[in-house]
Scaffold this motif. Structure first.
Motif, PDB file in Angstrom:
ATOM      1  N   ASP A 213      43.903  65.825  16.456  1.00 32.71           N
ATOM      2  CA  ASP A 213      42.501  65.975  16.860  1.00 32.71           C
ATOM      3  C   ASP A 213      42.043  64.629  17.421  1.00 32.71           C
ATOM      4  O   ASP A 213      41.350  63.859  16.765  1.00 32.71           O
ATOM      5  CB  ASP A 213      41.654  66.387  15.656  1.00 32.71           C
ATOM      6  CG  ASP A 213      40.201  66.664  16.034  1.00 32.71           C
ATOM      7  OD1 ASP A 213      39.921  66.825  17.247  1.00 32.71           O
ATOM      8  OD2 ASP A 213      39.346  66.693  15.129  1.00 32.71           O
ATOM      9  N   LEU A 214      42.470  64.339  18.662  1.00 31.23           N
ATOM     10  CA  LEU A 214      42.237  63.024  19.253  1.00 31.23           C
ATOM     11  C   LEU A 214      40.809  62.841  19.744  1.00 31.23           C
ATOM     12  O   LEU A 214      40.153  63.793  20.199  1.00 31.23           O
ATOM     13  CB  LEU A 214      43.184  62.794  20.433  1.00 31.23           C
ATOM     14  CG  LEU A 214      44.644  62.437  20.148  1.00 31.23           C
ATOM     15  CD1 LEU A 214      45.350  62.108  21.452  1.00 31.23           C
ATOM     16  CD2 LEU A 214      44.745  61.271  19.183  1.00 31.23           C
ATOM     17  N   ARG A 215      40.332  61.597  19.659  1.00 30.67           N
ATOM     18  CA  ARG A 215      39.118  61.143  20.324  1.00 30.67           C
ATOM     19  C   ARG A 215      39.528  59.919  21.125  1.00 30.67           C
ATOM     20  O   ARG A 215      39.976  58.932  20.569  1.00 30.67           O
ATOM     21  CB  ARG A 215      38.038  60.748  19.317  1.00 30.67           C
ATOM     22  CG  ARG A 215      37.650  61.817  18.313  1.00 30.67           C
ATOM     23  CD  ARG A 215      36.784  62.901  18.972  1.00 30.67           C
ATOM     24  NE  ARG A 215      36.227  63.783  17.958  1.00 30.67           N
ATOM     25  CZ  ARG A 215      36.860  64.795  17.392  1.00 30.67           C
ATOM     26  NH1 ARG A 215      38.116  65.061  17.761  1.00 30.67           N
ATOM     27  NH2 ARG A 215      36.290  65.550  16.484  1.00 30.67           N
TER      28      ARG A 215
ATOM     29  N   GLY B 218      37.237  53.379   7.643  1.00 37.13           N
ATOM     30  CA  GLY B 218      38.015  54.468   7.066  1.00 37.13           C
ATOM     31  C   GLY B 218      38.424  55.536   8.052  1.00 37.13           C
ATOM     32  O   GLY B 218      39.032  56.545   7.668  1.00 37.13           O
ATOM     33  N   ALA B 219      38.111  55.337   9.341  1.00 37.79           N
ATOM     34  CA  ALA B 219      38.520  56.311  10.355  1.00 37.79           C
ATOM     35  C   ALA B 219      40.008  56.161  10.635  1.00 37.79           C
ATOM     36  O   ALA B 219      40.608  55.095  10.436  1.00 37.79           O
ATOM     37  CB  ALA B 219      37.721  56.113  11.642  1.00 37.79           C
ATOM     38  N   GLN B 220      40.636  57.228  11.096  1.00 33.44           N
ATOM     39  CA  GLN B 220      42.046  57.188  11.491  1.00 33.44           C
ATOM     40  C   GLN B 220      42.158  56.646  12.918  1.00 33.44           C
ATOM     41  O   GLN B 220      41.467  57.117  13.824  1.00 33.44           O
ATOM     42  CB  GLN B 220      42.661  58.591  11.415  1.00 33.44           C
ATOM     43  CG  GLN B 220      42.652  59.183  10.024  1.00 33.44           C
ATOM     44  CD  GLN B 220      43.416  60.491   9.949  1.00 33.44           C
ATOM     45  OE1 GLN B 220      44.331  60.659   9.156  1.00 33.44           O
ATOM     46  NE2 GLN B 220      43.020  61.450  10.770  1.00 33.44           N
TER      47      GLN B 220
ATOM     48  N   ARG C  12      41.474  65.671  10.368  1.00 31.62           N
ATOM     49  CA  ARG C  12      40.467  64.659  10.690  1.00 31.62           C
ATOM     50  C   ARG C  12      40.731  64.070  12.075  1.00 31.62           C
ATOM     51  O   ARG C  12      41.873  64.059  12.544  1.00 31.62           O
ATOM     52  CB  ARG C  12      40.487  63.534   9.653  1.00 31.62           C
ATOM     53  CG  ARG C  12      40.097  63.960   8.244  1.00 31.62           C
ATOM     54  CD  ARG C  12      40.302  62.803   7.285  1.00 31.62           C
ATOM     55  NE  ARG C  12      39.602  61.613   7.739  1.00 31.62           N
ATOM     56  CZ  ARG C  12      40.030  60.363   7.530  1.00 31.62           C
ATOM     57  NH1 ARG C  12      41.182  60.146   6.900  1.00 31.62           N
ATOM     58  NH2 ARG C  12      39.322  59.339   7.969  1.00 31.62           N
ATOM     59  N   PRO C  13      39.694  63.541  12.739  1.00 28.24           N
ATOM     60  CA  PRO C  13      39.892  62.935  14.058  1.00 28.24           C
ATOM     61  C   PRO C  13      40.787  61.697  13.990  1.00 28.24           C
ATOM     62  O   PRO C  13      40.813  60.984  12.981  1.00 28.24           O
ATOM     63  CB  PRO C  13      38.464  62.539  14.488  1.00 28.24           C
ATOM     64  CG  PRO C  13      37.549  63.353  13.642  1.00 28.24           C
ATOM     65  CD  PRO C  13      38.265  63.564  12.347  1.00 28.24           C
ATOM     66  N   LEU C  14      41.499  61.477  15.078  1.00 29.78           N
ATOM     67  CA  LEU C  14      42.293  60.263  15.256  1.00 29.78           C
ATOM     68  C   LEU C  14      41.791  59.585  16.521  1.00 29.78           C
ATOM     69  O   LEU C  14      41.824  60.174  17.606  1.00 29.78           O
ATOM     70  CB  LEU C  14      43.777  60.606  15.381  1.00 29.78           C
ATOM     71  CG  LEU C  14      44.724  59.433  15.685  1.00 29.78           C
ATOM     72  CD1 LEU C  14      44.767  58.461  14.513  1.00 29.78           C
ATOM     73  CD2 LEU C  14      46.135  59.939  16.007  1.00 29.78           C
ATOM     74  N   TYR C  15      41.323  58.347  16.388  1.00 31.19           N
ATOM     75  CA  TYR C  15      40.755  57.617  17.523  1.00 31.19           C
ATOM     76  C   TYR C  15      41.837  56.782  18.200  1.00 31.19           C
ATOM     77  O   TYR C  15      42.636  56.112  17.542  1.00 31.19           O
ATOM     78  CB  TYR C  15      39.610  56.711  17.058  1.00 31.19           C
ATOM     79  CG  TYR C  15      38.417  57.476  16.554  1.00 31.19           C
ATOM     80  CD1 TYR C  15      37.405  57.885  17.422  1.00 31.19           C
ATOM     81  CD2 TYR C  15      38.308  57.816  15.206  1.00 31.19           C
ATOM     82  CE1 TYR C  15      36.307  58.595  16.963  1.00 31.19           C
ATOM     83  CE2 TYR C  15      37.213  58.537  14.739  1.00 31.19           C
ATOM     84  CZ  TYR C  15      36.220  58.934  15.617  1.00 31.19           C
ATOM     85  OH  TYR C  15      35.143  59.653  15.162  1.00 31.19           O
TER      86      TYR C  15
END
Length: 356
Positions: free
Chosen positions: A141-143, A164-166, A210-213
């Motif tokens: 789930d890329l951003r 804490g974001a991926q 969860r999103p992955l930036y």
């Protein structure tokens, strides 16, 4: 003492230590993350054994190589492995899971340690890396964090990770900032294989719910190529633009690339590759500023004449969701301003109003 069945790549985490028994040059090119290098043949010994094998035959190569292997394993037992406890459980690998790792496993098990051998050696791990990237990438789930040159995208990624974001920091893995001036002084880029190994190591830990930036990159970072499956996933993913003002970007570039003024000749040489695109007169002016370490004028014109004119078209070409992008406006890219940008980026996924 009999050996157990060789261990599969996916079970490597059950061991206390990963030992790479290959030569230092092989280890430097790529290795399993976390492994220590205990070569049973160093680079020169490996060359000698290979030469003897070709010129004299397998028996003589094994005789000479065997003495070298025994001496090296003895040294590792005295030095690197001297403090390992009785219940230590190492996993050993070489190129194909053959004689080099097998020899070390034999001796470690004779000592009394529960040493095991990786099935297929490094080659099986390499296949695992490629498989993991191709299998996991379509599920991400890329951003994609976009922005014109100098928008502090990498620093925003770091701030997101601190919250804490991926994050997948491709430029960190590539040891390169991804632009014409992106090479890091005194830092060589890793091999293509090790670059991919680092990517796979992160993907294996990602929570797919969860999103992955990730920063919006071209297909290459310096001399390294992004895995094609990752490029395809990035091109289709939602984009978040850091819409920073030119003033904020220039101030950030002057801080982040200040070291370029330390080697004026190298900086001027890099400007030379732009002659065909920008013309001799313009590049001559840029080279003069480079020789004078006049970075404010040089960076301002590079932004205005080289980077910015192609930015919009490049983003539209590379990212399918560019038109639907969400933006975070940034008038300040100081440390505090970057923290605010990261907060605003996270707020987009929570439905809050973006501001920085």
């Amino acid at each position: 003492m009999s050996h157990r069945q060789p261990v599969r790549v996916g079970d490597r985490h059950a061991f206390d230590t990963l030992i790479d028994a290959r030569s230092p040059a092989e280890f430097a090119l790529d290795h399993i993350p976390g492994a220590i290098n205990c070569p049973v043949l160093n680079d020169e010994e490996r060359r000698i054994v290979g030469t003897v094998y070709v010129q004299t035959g397998a028996f003589e190569a094994r005789r000479i190589g065997g003495a070298m292997v025994a001496a090296n394993i003895a040294r590792h037992l005295r030095d690197t492995l001297a403090d390992r406890p009785e219940n230590w459980k190492p996993l050993v690998y070489c190129w194909r899971g053959g004689m080099r790792s097998g020899s070390m496993v034999t001796w470690l098990r004779l000592v009394g340690w529960d040493a095991q051998q990786l099935a297929g050696g490094y080659k099986s791990f390499r296949r695992h890396v490629i498989s993991q990237i191709d299998t996991l990438t379509p599920k991400l789930d890329l951003r994609v964090i976009c922005g014109a040159t100098g928008s502090a995208k990498t620093r925003v990624l770091h701030a997101l990770a601190a919250r804490g974001a991926q994050v997948l920091d491709l430029e960190d893995f590539a040891s390169h900032k991804g632009s014409l001036l992106g090479s890091l002084p005194g830092v060589a880029q890793p091999s293509q294989k090790h670059f991919e190994t680092l990517i796979a190591a992160v993907l294996e830990t990602v929570d797919l719910s969860r999103p992955l930036y990730v920063e919006g990159e071209s297909i290459r970072i310096g001399r390294l190529s992004l895995p094609l499956s990752l490029v395809a996933r990035m091109r289709a993913a939602p984009c978040i633009e850091v819409a920073a003002t030119p003033e904020a970007r220039l101030a950030y570039l002057l801080r982040d690339y200040a070291y370029l003024g330390d080697d004026r000749e190298a900086l001027a040489d890099k400007m030379g590759v732009l002659k065909e695109m920008q013309g001799k007169e313009t590049v001559a002016r840029w080279q003069q500023w480079a020789h004078e370490a006049d970075l404010p004028h040089l960076f301002a014109e590079l932004m205005a004449l080289h980077y910015d004119p192609h930015y919009q078209k490049s983003q539209e070409l590379h990212f399918k969701a560019w038109v639907q992008r969400r933006s975070v406006v940034a008038e300040d890219l100081s440390d505090q301003g970057i923290e605010a940008v990261a907060d605003a980026v996270l707020s987009l996924d929570k439905g809050a109003s973006p501001s920085a």
